[in-house]
Write a protein that holds these residues in place. Sequence first.
Motif, PDB file in Angstrom:
ATOM      1  N   ALA A 170       0.829  -1.205   0.000  1.00 19.98           N
ATOM      2  CA  ALA A 170       0.000   0.000   0.000  1.00 19.98           C
ATOM      3  C   ALA A 170       0.866   1.259   0.000  1.00 19.98           C
ATOM      4  O   ALA A 170       0.580   2.218  -0.726  1.00 19.98           O
ATOM      5  N   ILE A 171       1.926   1.256   0.806  1.00 22.49           N
ATOM      6  CA  ILE A 171       2.819   2.419   0.853  1.00 22.49           C
ATOM      7  C   ILE A 171       3.492   2.624  -0.497  1.00 22.49           C
ATOM      8  O   ILE A 171       3.562   3.747  -1.021  1.00 22.49           O
ATOM      9  N   ALA A 172       3.986   1.538  -1.091  1.00 26.49           N
ATOM     10  CA  ALA A 172       4.667   1.643  -2.381  1.00 26.49           C
ATOM     11  C   ALA A 172       3.740   2.177  -3.470  1.00 26.49           C
ATOM     12  O   ALA A 172       4.174   2.885  -4.380  1.00 26.49           O
ATOM     13  N   ALA A 173       2.443   1.859  -3.336  1.00 31.65           N
ATOM     14  CA  ALA A 173       1.472   2.308  -4.328  1.00 31.65           C
ATOM     15  C   ALA A 173       0.859   3.662  -3.989  1.00 31.65           C
ATOM     16  O   ALA A 173       0.025   4.178  -4.744  1.00 31.65           O
ATOM     17  N   GLY A 174       1.245   4.232  -2.839  1.00 32.31           N
ATOM     18  CA  GLY A 174       0.709   5.520  -2.441  1.00 32.31           C
ATOM     19  C   GLY A 174      -0.716   5.470  -1.949  1.00 32.31           C
ATOM     20  O   GLY A 174      -1.430   6.480  -1.990  1.00 32.31           O
ATOM     21  N   LEU A 175      -1.152   4.308  -1.459  1.00 32.23           N
ATOM     22  CA  LEU A 175      -2.521   4.145  -0.984  1.00 32.23           C
ATOM     23  C   LEU A 175      -2.629   4.549   0.485  1.00 32.23           C
ATOM     24  O   LEU A 175      -1.641   4.503   1.219  1.00 32.23           O
ATOM     25  N   PRO A 176      -3.813   4.938   0.947  1.00 28.91           N
ATOM     26  CA  PRO A 176      -3.987   5.330   2.352  1.00 28.91           C
ATOM     27  C   PRO A 176      -3.823   4.135   3.286  1.00 28.91           C
ATOM     28  O   PRO A 176      -4.093   2.988   2.914  1.00 28.91           O
ATOM     29  N   LEU A 177      -3.402   4.416   4.516  1.00 26.49           N
ATOM     30  CA  LEU A 177      -3.161   3.373   5.512  1.00 26.49           C
ATOM     31  C   LEU A 177      -4.196   3.408   6.631  1.00 26.49           C
ATOM     32  O   LEU A 177      -3.973   2.837   7.694  1.00 26.49           O
ATOM     33  N   THR A 178      -5.320   4.039   6.392  1.00 30.57           N
ATOM     34  CA  THR A 178      -6.357   4.179   7.407  1.00 30.57           C
ATOM     35  C   THR A 178      -6.781   2.814   7.950  1.00 30.57           C
ATOM     36  O   THR A 178      -7.125   1.911   7.191  1.00 30.57           O
ATOM     37  N   GLY A 179      -6.714   2.676   9.262  1.00 26.94           N
ATOM     38  CA  GLY A 179      -7.131   1.440   9.908  1.00 26.94           C
ATOM     39  C   GLY A 179      -6.124   0.319   9.852  1.00 26.94           C
ATOM     40  O   GLY A 179      -6.402  -0.782  10.335  1.00 26.94           O
ATOM     41  N   LEU A 180      -4.948   0.577   9.294  1.00 24.84           N
ATOM     42  CA  LEU A 180      -3.959  -0.488   9.122  1.00 24.84           C
ATOM     43  C   LEU A 180      -2.777  -0.398  10.072  1.00 24.84           C
ATOM     44  O   LEU A 180      -2.168  -1.424  10.397  1.00 24.84           O
ATOM     45  N   ILE A 181      -2.472   0.823  10.520  1.00 26.08           N
ATOM     46  CA  ILE A 181      -1.201   1.012  11.212  1.00 26.08           C
ATOM     47  C   ILE A 181      -1.338   2.133  12.240  1.00 26.08           C
ATOM     48  O   ILE A 181      -2.036   3.127  11.990  1.00 26.08           O
ATOM     49  N   PRO A 182      -0.719   1.996  13.409  1.00 24.53           N
ATOM     50  CA  PRO A 182      -0.798   3.078  14.398  1.00 24.53           C
ATOM     51  C   PRO A 182      -0.215   4.371  13.844  1.00 24.53           C
ATOM     52  O   PRO A 182       0.741   4.365  13.059  1.00 24.53           O
ATOM     53  N   SER A 183      -0.779   5.492  14.267  1.00 26.88           N
ATOM     54  CA  SER A 183      -0.359   6.788  13.718  1.00 26.88           C
ATOM     55  C   SER A 183       1.110   7.080  13.999  1.00 26.88           C
ATOM     56  O   SER A 183       1.793   7.678  13.162  1.00 26.88           O
ATOM     57  N   SER A 184       1.626   6.668  15.152  1.00 29.32           N
ATOM     58  CA  SER A 184       3.032   6.936  15.471  1.00 29.32           C
ATOM     59  C   SER A 184       3.954   6.213  14.489  1.00 29.32           C
ATOM     60  O   SER A 184       4.996   6.763  14.073  1.00 29.32           O
ATOM     61  N   ILE A 185       3.586   5.010  14.098  1.00 31.74           N
ATOM     62  CA  ILE A 185       4.406   4.248  13.160  1.00 31.74           C
ATOM     63  C   ILE A 185       4.242   4.794  11.751  1.00 31.74           C
ATOM     64  O   ILE A 185       5.211   4.866  10.986  1.00 31.74           O
ATOM     65  N   ARG A 186       3.047   5.215  11.410  1.00 27.50           N
ATOM     66  CA  ARG A 186       2.841   5.841  10.099  1.00 27.50           C
ATOM     67  C   ARG A 186       3.700   7.085   9.956  1.00 27.50           C
ATOM     68  O   ARG A 186       4.347   7.296   8.917  1.00 27.50           O
ATOM     69  N   ARG A 187       3.732   7.922  11.004  1.00 29.63           N
ATOM     70  CA  ARG A 187       4.555   9.138  10.950  1.00 29.63           C
ATOM     71  C   ARG A 187       6.033   8.784  10.803  1.00 29.63           C
ATOM     72  O   ARG A 187       6.770   9.425  10.042  1.00 29.63           O
ATOM     73  N   TYR A 188       6.465   7.764  11.513  1.00 36.73           N
ATOM     74  CA  TYR A 188       7.869   7.344  11.440  1.00 36.73           C
ATOM     75  C   TYR A 188       8.218   6.890  10.014  1.00 36.73           C
ATOM     76  O   TYR A 188       9.284   7.238   9.483  1.00 36.73           O
ATOM     77  N   ILE A 189       7.334   6.129   9.409  1.00 35.18           N
ATOM     78  CA  ILE A 189       7.566   5.647   8.043  1.00 35.18           C
ATOM     79  C   ILE A 189       7.669   6.815   7.069  1.00 35.18           C
ATOM     80  O   ILE A 189       8.553   6.842   6.203  1.00 35.18           O
TER      81      ILE A 189
END
Length: 198
Positions: A170-189
């Motif tokens: 999903a990240i490689a394709a630029g898709l949203p991560l809603t409901g998949l990953i904690p916000s702190s980890i999303r920000r880190y990525i």
Amino acid sequence: MHIALYGGSFDPPHNAHLALCLFASELLRPDRFMISVSNNPFKWRYAVADVYRKQMAGLLAGELAGVGIVAEVSGWELEKKQPSYTVDLVRYVRSIYPNDRLTLLIGADSYREIKTWKSWESIPSLCDLAVFGRSDGRNSSFPRPDGIAADEVRFIEFDYPVSSTQIREAIAAGLPLTGLIPSSIRRYIVEHDLYRSR
């Protein structure tokens, strides 16, 4: 003290990892979680460097701390600089906490492959086993490998269909991560530009 040991690649950690820990906390009531970042001998490589996986596991521990759950991250498997095996990790934790109760948290898919693990027969004598996942659909119990007694394993129904592979894609394709990953980890990525297609 009761310790829940949860190992994995965490490449990256996601909401299913978090949900499993929250569920385990509610059902098993451990005093603390030990989250171990693995160096799986069956994986040729990881998508990001070990340092990122360990730091993201630390953020997962932080999510648990945010709701009052004591959690620590172990980098012991990474520091070995060689493939690590579950039995070695359990023996290591047991050497640190020789008199405490230890429960190994594993997914049903991993449990189905337990007879391929190094010295798998030793594991039930070193710790309790808590297996999370869906039952096999044929009856109310999970499949149990020969050699492991029914009273050595606690099976827990848990179905949270999110995978690290799905998130990386999903990240490689630029898709949203809603409901998949904690916000702190999303920000880190995002901050470290991880998992982007090059």
